[in-house]
Write a protein that holds these residues in place. Structure first.
Motif, PDB file in Angstrom:
ATOM      1  N   LYS A 277       0.863  -1.182   0.000  1.00 55.45           N
ATOM      2  CA  LYS A 277       0.000   0.000   0.000  1.00 55.45           C
ATOM      3  C   LYS A 277       0.894   1.224   0.000  1.00 55.45           C
ATOM      4  N   ASN A 278       0.307   2.381  -0.125  1.00 56.29           N
ATOM      5  CA  ASN A 278       1.067   3.624  -0.232  1.00 56.29           C
ATOM      6  C   ASN A 278       2.064   3.775   0.924  1.00 56.29           C
ATOM      7  N   GLY A 279       3.331   4.017   0.571  1.00 57.82           N
ATOM      8  CA  GLY A 279       4.369   4.223   1.582  1.00 57.82           C
ATOM      9  C   GLY A 279       5.136   2.976   1.950  1.00 57.82           C
ATOM     10  N   ASP A 280       4.685   1.805   1.510  1.00 55.58           N
ATOM     11  CA  ASP A 280       5.413   0.570   1.818  1.00 55.58           C
ATOM     12  C   ASP A 280       6.740   0.527   1.057  1.00 55.58           C
ATOM     13  N   ALA A 281       7.690  -0.200   1.615  1.00 58.01           N
ATOM     14  CA  ALA A 281       9.031  -0.209   1.027  1.00 58.01           C
ATOM     15  C   ALA A 281       9.715  -1.548   1.281  1.00 58.01           C
ATOM     16  N   ILE A 282      10.884  -1.680   0.708  1.00 56.37           N
ATOM     17  CA  ILE A 282      11.726  -2.851   0.976  1.00 56.37           C
ATOM     18  C   ILE A 282      13.139  -2.368   1.300  1.00 56.37           C
ATOM     19  N   ILE A 283      13.812  -3.134   2.144  1.00 55.12           N
ATOM     20  CA  ILE A 283      15.247  -2.971   2.370  1.00 55.12           C
ATOM     21  C   ILE A 283      15.904  -4.127   1.630  1.00 55.12           C
ATOM     22  N   CYS A 284      16.862  -3.831   0.768  1.00 53.17           N
ATOM     23  CA  CYS A 284      17.348  -4.882  -0.120  1.00 53.17           C
ATOM     24  C   CYS A 284      18.809  -4.691  -0.509  1.00 53.17           C
ATOM     25  N   VAL A 285      19.342  -5.709  -1.183  1.00 55.98           N
ATOM     26  CA  VAL A 285      20.650  -5.619  -1.826  1.00 55.98           C
ATOM     27  C   VAL A 285      20.382  -5.195  -3.266  1.00 55.98           C
ATOM     28  N   LEU A 286      20.787  -3.974  -3.595  1.00 51.35           N
ATOM     29  CA  LEU A 286      20.506  -3.407  -4.909  1.00 51.35           C
ATOM     30  C   LEU A 286      21.779  -3.324  -5.735  1.00 51.35           C
ATOM     31  N   HIS A 287      21.727  -3.830  -6.957  1.00 53.25           N
ATOM     32  CA  HIS A 287      22.831  -3.686  -7.893  1.00 53.25           C
ATOM     33  C   HIS A 287      22.511  -2.521  -8.836  1.00 53.25           C
ATOM     34  N   ILE A 288      23.448  -1.581  -8.912  1.00 51.44           N
ATOM     35  CA  ILE A 288      23.308  -0.438  -9.814  1.00 51.44           C
ATOM     36  C   ILE A 288      24.224  -0.701 -11.007  1.00 51.44           C
ATOM     37  N   HIS A 289      23.642  -1.048 -12.121  1.00 53.76           N
ATOM     38  CA  HIS A 289      24.413  -1.476 -13.287  1.00 53.76           C
ATOM     39  C   HIS A 289      24.969  -0.271 -14.037  1.00 53.76           C
ATOM     40  N   LYS A 290      26.239  -0.378 -14.410  1.00 55.22           N
ATOM     41  CA  LYS A 290      26.939   0.715 -15.080  1.00 55.22           C
ATOM     42  C   LYS A 290      27.495   0.233 -16.415  1.00 55.22           C
ATOM     43  N   LYS A 291      27.599   1.145 -17.350  1.00 57.58           N
ATOM     44  CA  LYS A 291      28.254   0.857 -18.621  1.00 57.58           C
ATOM     45  C   LYS A 291      28.923   2.129 -19.124  1.00 57.58           C
ATOM     46  N   VAL A 292      29.770   1.976 -20.104  1.00 57.42           N
ATOM     47  CA  VAL A 292      30.437   3.113 -20.722  1.00 57.42           C
ATOM     48  C   VAL A 292      29.760   3.386 -22.059  1.00 57.42           C
ATOM     49  N   ASP A 293      29.342   4.638 -22.277  1.00 52.30           N
ATOM     50  CA  ASP A 293      28.679   4.955 -23.539  1.00 52.30           C
ATOM     51  C   ASP A 293      29.717   5.201 -24.629  1.00 52.30           C
ATOM     52  N   GLU A 294      29.266   5.529 -25.831  1.00 53.78           N
ATOM     53  CA  GLU A 294      30.171   5.635 -26.978  1.00 53.78           C
ATOM     54  C   GLU A 294      31.127   6.820 -26.881  1.00 53.78           C
ATOM     55  N   LEU A 295      30.872   7.731 -25.929  1.00 51.88           N
ATOM     56  CA  LEU A 295      31.780   8.859 -25.719  1.00 51.88           C
ATOM     57  C   LEU A 295      32.771   8.588 -24.586  1.00 51.88           C
ATOM     58  N   GLY A 296      32.623   7.423 -23.953  1.00 49.97           N
ATOM     59  CA  GLY A 296      33.534   7.080 -22.869  1.00 49.97           C
ATOM     60  C   GLY A 296      33.051   7.521 -21.504  1.00 49.97           C
ATOM     61  N   ASP A 297      31.820   8.008 -21.413  1.00 47.50           N
ATOM     62  CA  ASP A 297      31.259   8.420 -20.123  1.00 47.50           C
ATOM     63  C   ASP A 297      30.585   7.231 -19.446  1.00 47.50           C
ATOM     64  N   VAL A 298      30.721   7.151 -18.131  1.00 44.42           N
ATOM     65  CA  VAL A 298      30.085   6.087 -17.366  1.00 44.42           C
ATOM     66  C   VAL A 298      28.650   6.497 -17.050  1.00 44.42           C
ATOM     67  N   VAL A 299      27.691   5.649 -17.432  1.00 41.81           N
ATOM     68  CA  VAL A 299      26.273   5.949 -17.214  1.00 41.81           C
ATOM     69  C   VAL A 299      25.606   4.758 -16.522  1.00 41.81           C
ATOM     70  N   THR A 300      24.506   5.039 -15.842  1.00 42.81           N
ATOM     71  CA  THR A 300      23.722   3.973 -15.207  1.00 42.81           C
ATOM     72  C   THR A 300      22.835   3.319 -16.255  1.00 42.81           C
ATOM     73  N   SER A 301      22.928   1.986 -16.354  1.00 40.02           N
ATOM     74  CA  SER A 301      22.161   1.280 -17.379  1.00 40.02           C
ATOM     75  C   SER A 301      20.956   0.527 -16.808  1.00 40.02           C
ATOM     76  N   GLY A 302      20.853   0.442 -15.485  1.00 39.96           N
ATOM     77  CA  GLY A 302      19.711  -0.243 -14.896  1.00 39.96           C
ATOM     78  C   GLY A 302      19.923  -0.579 -13.431  1.00 39.96           C
ATOM     79  N   TYR A 303      18.861  -1.118 -12.830  1.00 39.51           N
ATOM     80  CA  TYR A 303      18.895  -1.499 -11.413  1.00 39.51           C
ATOM     81  C   TYR A 303      18.308  -2.907 -11.269  1.00 39.51           C
ATOM     82  N   SER A 304      18.801  -3.635 -10.293  1.00 38.41           N
ATOM     83  CA  SER A 304      18.209  -4.942 -10.009  1.00 38.41           C
ATOM     84  C   SER A 304      18.305  -5.236  -8.518  1.00 38.41           C
ATOM     85  N   VAL A 305      17.200  -5.737  -7.960  1.00 40.52           N
ATOM     86  CA  VAL A 305      17.172  -6.159  -6.557  1.00 40.52           C
ATOM     87  C   VAL A 305      17.542  -7.635  -6.511  1.00 40.52           C
TER      88      VAL A 305
END
Length: 299
Positions: A231-259
């Motif tokens: 319901k509204n306001g509910d949450a989880i505490i978790c191990v979150l992976h923040i996926h990173k990749k390098v774009d074609e200019l060589g900058d590091v960007v976030t490509s996604g998240y996974s619990v």
């Protein structure tokens, strides 16, 4: 030569040259001279504050462009090396190079050190990959060669030749980096996925809306089978992976998240530990204890 191919390669070359100069804290400009005979010969002239800086950058670029990478997982290896190197180590290495330049004693060791530092840059690695990838699809180019020249056009080094069959060795096979891990991530659930499938959940993490994959199968099935609801306001505490990749200019960007593991389910302000969360924490505690024990043995 196809104009688009040539212009793309020029842009990638200049991007690397500018990045190398910035890493070494030198201000250089680059001029392009008229094409010379002998295939397509481009001559780039570096203009800077003193000859030692110019010589170092030119020699460093020649080394960077002609040394074949040892592995096709270059970005991942770079990331691991970045984690090992401290800011103090970087400052020391760059400080030694600066001292050599100021004292006009640039040696082969200085050049090798500068090339090693510059080659840790994601921008350098990526733009160099783009360069060779562009040429690998253009069959008229059978080889490349690099050589340092004096201001008068006199050869200062032997010509380094890269055959077409070696182009793929410079091309990155993956732009993915090791994910960052938040082992106590708090995600307010906005929209859970109530059916089986690969659809992404939506939530609020660190004040920002995100979409994420729910890879905790036990928790996912509990939601799908309606054993758990939100319901509204509910949450989880978790191990979150923040996926990173390098774009074609060589900058590091976030490509996604996974619990990966849901540690606690937070409902109406009350947090309840999950079975898999208890198992994860127990395993982590045992592993940390073993690491501490080995550290004491090695002390």
């Amino acid at each position: 030569m196809n104009a688009l191919v040539r212009n793309k390669c020029e842009a990638e070359f200049l991007a690397v040259a500018i990045e190398v100069a910035e890493i070494l804290a030198f201000h250089l400009d680059f001029d392009c001279e008229a094409l010379q005979e002998g295939g397509v010969r481009e001559v780039w002239k570096a203009l800077g504050e003193n000859s030692a800086q110019i010589a170092l950058v030119i020699s460093t670029l020649a080394l960077i462009w002609s040394v074949i990478p040892k592995t096709d997982q270059e970005l991942v290896d770079l990331q691991k090396e970045d984690l090992r190197l401290s800011i103090e180590q970087r400052k020391h290495e760059l400080g030694q190079i600066k001292e050599d330049v100021e004292n006009n004693r640039v040696t082969p060791e200085t050049i090798e050190s500068a090339a090693k530092i510059a080659s840790r840059s994601y921008k350098v690695v990526t733009r160099k990959s783009n360069f060779y990838k562009t040429l690998s699809t253009y069959e008229k180019v059978t080889q490349l060669s690099y050589r340092e020249l004096s201001a008068e056009g006199k050869a200062l080094s032997i010509e380094r030749i890269i055959g077409r069959d070696e182009f793929p060795k410079f091309i990155l096979t993956s732009y993915e980096l090791e994910p960052l891990k938040d082992t106590l991530a708090h995600i307010e659930i906005v929209a859970p996925v109530l059916i089986n499938g690969k659809a992404k959940w939506k939530g609020i993490y660190d004040g920002q809306p995100i979409s994420f994959s729910m890879n905790d199968k036990e928790f996912k099935m509990a939601v799908v089978s309606k054993q758990r609801s939100f319901k509204n306001g509910d949450a989880i505490i978790c191990v979150l992976h923040i996926h990173k990749k390098v774009d074609e200019l060589g900058d590091v960007v976030t490509s996604g998240y996974s619990v990966e593991v849901v540690l606690e389910n937070v409902s109406s302000g009350v947090s309840v530990e999950t079975v898999q969360g208890k198992k994860y924490r127990h395993t982590k505690k045992m592993k940390d204890s073993q690491n501490d024990m080995f550290s004491q043995d090695n002390a």
